[in-house]
Design an enzyme around this catalytic site. Structure first.
Site, PDB file in Angstrom:
ATOM      1  N   ILE A  45      41.046  38.849  37.163  1.00 16.85           N
ATOM      2  CA  ILE A  45      41.165  40.280  36.901  1.00 16.85           C
ATOM      3  C   ILE A  45      39.995  41.010  37.549  1.00 16.85           C
ATOM      4  CG2 ILE A  45      41.310  42.055  35.108  1.00 16.85           C
ATOM      5  CD1 ILE A  45      42.009  39.606  33.178  1.00 16.85           C
ATOM      6  N   CYS A  46      40.302  42.007  38.343  1.00 17.46           N
ATOM      7  CA  CYS A  46      39.267  42.850  38.927  1.00 17.46           C
ATOM      8  C   CYS A  46      39.143  44.081  38.049  1.00 17.46           C
ATOM      9  CB  CYS A  46      39.638  43.229  40.357  1.00 17.46           C
ATOM     10  SG  CYS A  46      38.396  44.256  41.153  1.00 17.46           S
ATOM     11  N   ALA A  47      38.208  44.019  37.103  1.00 18.18           N
ATOM     12  CA  ALA A  47      37.979  45.133  36.181  1.00 18.18           C
ATOM     13  C   ALA A  47      36.480  45.271  35.965  1.00 18.18           C
ATOM     14  CB  ALA A  47      38.699  44.884  34.850  1.00 18.18           C
ATOM     15  N   HIS A  51      45.280  45.219  39.890  1.00 21.66           N
ATOM     16  CA  HIS A  51      43.954  44.684  39.595  1.00 21.66           C
ATOM     17  C   HIS A  51      44.000  43.246  39.089  1.00 21.66           C
ATOM     18  CE1 HIS A  51      41.739  48.538  39.969  1.00 21.66           C
ATOM     19  NE2 HIS A  51      42.911  49.034  39.660  1.00 21.66           N
TER      20      HIS A  51
END
Length: 163
Positions: free
Chosen positions: A92-94, A85
């Site tokens: 950041i892919c969150a 992620h």
């Protein structure tokens, strides 16, 4: 009159100075209400044991209604963790930083969540679209519309960047 953003950040910074940060998290600098830096270390046994990463938080005038722009610091001295992620440019892919953001969350809560995300990682690998994304990514990760797929499927960004 102080803005809601600066009042909230002043309160969070005061709490950090009085109560300290959660274990494994350190405030590096918070010289203004625009950009703060933290270091995070994953505690206990994990793929990242002994590794320390730096985070940069950027706040706009709508914080805490809108999420901060958060990314891992990537420069000659720092790298982003290799994680499904986390893109190699530090983005950041969150979902907590996007669709699941809530004004009740604090800067330290985000740090703890990212610390936990690293601790639970099962394989050090980049998102499947890392190279394409890094070539076309905006400077601010909030300008990307990420697609969230949970923990077992790698995340990816859509082709279209948000203005």
């Amino acid at each position: 009159m102080a803005s809601v953003s600066s009042r909230r950040l002043r309160k969070e910074l005061s709490e950090i100075h009085v109560e300290g940060c959660p274990c494994g998290i350190k405030l590096i600098s918070a010289d203004d209400f625009e950009t703060w830096f933290f270091s995070i270390e994953v505690l206990g046994e994990s793929l990242y044991q002994g590794e320390v990463f730096n985070l940069m938080f950027r706040f706009d005038a709508n914080y805490p209604i809108s999420s901060p722009a958060v990314q891992f610091v990537v420069d000659k001295d720092h790298q982003a963790p290799i994680h499904p992620h986390v893109y190699s440019n530090g983005h950041i892919c969150a979902s907590i930083l996007g669709t699941e953001w809530s004004p009740v969350l604090s800067v330290t809560a985000v740090c703890v969540t990212l610390q936990s995300m690293l601790a639970s990682c099962k394989a050090k690998e980049r998102p499947v679209d890392n190279d394409r994304y890094v070539r076309t990514a905006p400077d601010n990760p909030k300008k990307t519309r990420f697609q969230y797929h949970g923990e077992t499927i790698r995340s990816h960004a859509t082709q279209e960047n948000v203005s």
